[in-house]
Design a protein around this motif. Sequence first.
Motif, mmCIF file in Angstrom:
data_model
loop_
_atom_site.group_PDB
_atom_site.id
_atom_site.type_symbol
_atom_site.label_atom_id
_atom_site.label_comp_id
_atom_site.label_asym_id
_atom_site.label_seq_id
_atom_site.Cartn_x
_atom_site.Cartn_y
_atom_site.Cartn_z
ATOM 1 N N ILE A 257 19.704 -9.984 28.363
ATOM 2 C CA ILE A 257 19.304 -11.313 27.890
ATOM 3 C C ILE A 257 20.170 -11.675 26.696
ATOM 4 O O ILE A 257 20.180 -10.969 25.681
ATOM 5 C CB ILE A 257 17.820 -11.343 27.478
ATOM 6 C CG1 ILE A 257 16.930 -10.901 28.638
ATOM 7 C CG2 ILE A 257 17.424 -12.723 26.992
ATOM 8 C CD1 ILE A 257 16.092 -9.708 28.332
ATOM 9 N N CYS A 258 20.923 -12.760 26.796
ATOM 10 C CA CYS A 258 21.713 -13.274 25.678
ATOM 11 C C CYS A 258 21.027 -14.534 25.168
ATOM 12 O O CYS A 258 21.014 -15.561 25.856
ATOM 13 C CB CYS A 258 23.142 -13.570 26.114
ATOM 14 S SG CYS A 258 24.184 -12.105 26.266
ATOM 15 N N ILE B 30 17.495 -0.390 20.570
ATOM 16 C CA ILE B 30 18.835 0.181 20.447
ATOM 17 C C ILE B 30 19.370 -0.170 19.060
ATOM 18 O O ILE B 30 19.796 -1.298 18.812
ATOM 19 C CB ILE B 30 19.774 -0.353 21.535
ATOM 20 C CG1 ILE B 30 19.193 -0.084 22.931
ATOM 21 C CG2 ILE B 30 21.163 0.267 21.402
ATOM 22 C CD1 ILE B 30 19.972 -0.716 24.060
ATOM 23 N N GLY B 31 19.306 0.790 18.144
ATOM 24 C CA GLY B 31 19.762 0.547 16.779
ATOM 25 C C GLY B 31 21.243 0.872 16.638
ATOM 26 O O GLY B 31 21.697 1.929 17.070
ATOM 27 N N ILE C 227 19.945 -9.128 23.541
ATOM 28 C CA ILE C 227 20.926 -9.102 22.454
ATOM 29 C C ILE C 227 21.191 -10.532 21.998
ATOM 30 O O ILE C 227 21.178 -11.470 22.800
ATOM 31 C CB ILE C 227 22.237 -8.414 22.917
ATOM 32 C CG1 ILE C 227 23.191 -8.211 21.752
ATOM 33 C CG2 ILE C 227 22.909 -9.189 24.049
ATOM 34 C CD1 ILE C 227 24.362 -7.279 22.074
ATOM 35 N N PHE C 228 21.368 -10.698 20.708
ATOM 36 C CA PHE C 228 21.700 -12.011 20.158
ATOM 37 C C PHE C 228 23.216 -12.052 19.966
ATOM 38 O O PHE C 228 23.746 -11.433 19.022
ATOM 39 C CB PHE C 228 20.959 -12.235 18.840
ATOM 40 C CG PHE C 228 19.459 -12.154 18.988
ATOM 41 C CD1 PHE C 228 18.778 -13.061 19.786
ATOM 42 C CD2 PHE C 228 18.739 -11.165 18.352
ATOM 43 C CE1 PHE C 228 17.404 -12.987 19.934
ATOM 44 C CE2 PHE C 228 17.357 -11.079 18.492
ATOM 45 C CZ PHE C 228 16.692 -11.994 19.289
ATOM 46 N N GLY D 259 27.139 -8.007 24.476
ATOM 47 C CA GLY D 259 26.266 -8.243 25.622
ATOM 48 C C GLY D 259 27.019 -8.266 26.931
ATOM 49 O O GLY D 259 26.548 -7.733 27.954
ATOM 50 N N ALA D 260 28.197 -8.881 26.922
ATOM 51 C CA ALA D 260 29.013 -8.941 28.135
ATOM 52 C C ALA D 260 29.525 -7.559 28.518
ATOM 53 O O ALA D 260 29.613 -7.231 29.708
ATOM 54 C CB ALA D 260 30.179 -9.910 27.935
ATOM 55 N N ARG D 261 29.854 -6.740 27.528
ATOM 56 C CA ARG D 261 30.334 -5.380 27.826
ATOM 57 C C ARG D 261 29.219 -4.538 28.443
ATOM 58 O O ARG D 261 29.461 -3.748 29.363
ATOM 59 C CB ARG D 261 30.873 -4.728 26.553
ATOM 60 C CG ARG D 261 32.180 -5.345 26.052
ATOM 61 C CD ARG D 261 32.855 -4.454 25.026
ATOM 62 N NE ARG D 261 34.131 -5.004 24.600
ATOM 63 C CZ ARG D 261 34.351 -5.588 23.419
ATOM 64 N NH1 ARG D 261 33.366 -5.698 22.539
ATOM 65 N NH2 ARG D 261 35.544 -6.066 23.114
#
Length: 255
Positions: free
Chosen positions: A74-75, A118-119, A148-149, A167-169
């Motif tokens: 999710i972006c 996920i830190g 992810i933002f 996010g894309a990776r």
Amino acid sequence: MMILLKNLLYWLCVSLFTVVHFCYIVVCLAFGVKAANRACTQWALALVWLLEHIIGLKYEVKGLENIPDEPVVICCKHQSGWETLILQKFFRPIVFVAKKELFQIPFFGWGLKLAGTIGIDRKDRLGASRQLLEIGGLRKKQGFSIAIFPEGTRIKPGLRGRYKLGGARIANTLEMPIVPVALNSGEFWPKNSFMKYPGTISVVIGKPINPVGQGPEAVMQQVETWIESQQRVIEGRGPFANKEVAAEQDERTGS
């Protein structure tokens, strides 16, 4: 004055509920990370309820039918803390990508860690990328969607940050579709503000983007283009809207 009193009541309820519910989350951890995650989601949805019934902060959502029945990346546009709560209602189960410093915040940060967040260490870019893929792969196997933002931080309404490729990776490497999300929460919950204000937040969920066969740059460009085009439609409605965007909205509607 009434808004201030409502916010004080809201924060009192949040503080008491968080301390009590954290004990429940710790107990749930004995049954695995998914059980702890579900307990954290219950906490988040309770806060959404408090915001709606004490502050009067409601929401409307379009595009729920676009959410696939499989783990996704999710972006989401990031304007306030509200989206970290509401995404847990639309996407279940879900984990977030966040800076690891948040884990140090009593109760809230501890709960984040127990929920499987996920830190990452922003100062160590290579290490952060490695963590994203390694822990992200584990979370996918566990059935979690990953939020992810892409701009990396909260952005004021009407503005645009630089969209990063993390996010894309994740989506490319783990072969997970990306679901873009636009919203205007910052117009009712200003950045770093104690106060939240009544109104109706707009949320738009886009169709999944298949990353297979595309590079991270091309994928994130699609995400950015879609989110920012939707932002221009839904922004300009709240008390803390960007004045220029609000004026454009008035011109469109003829008001």
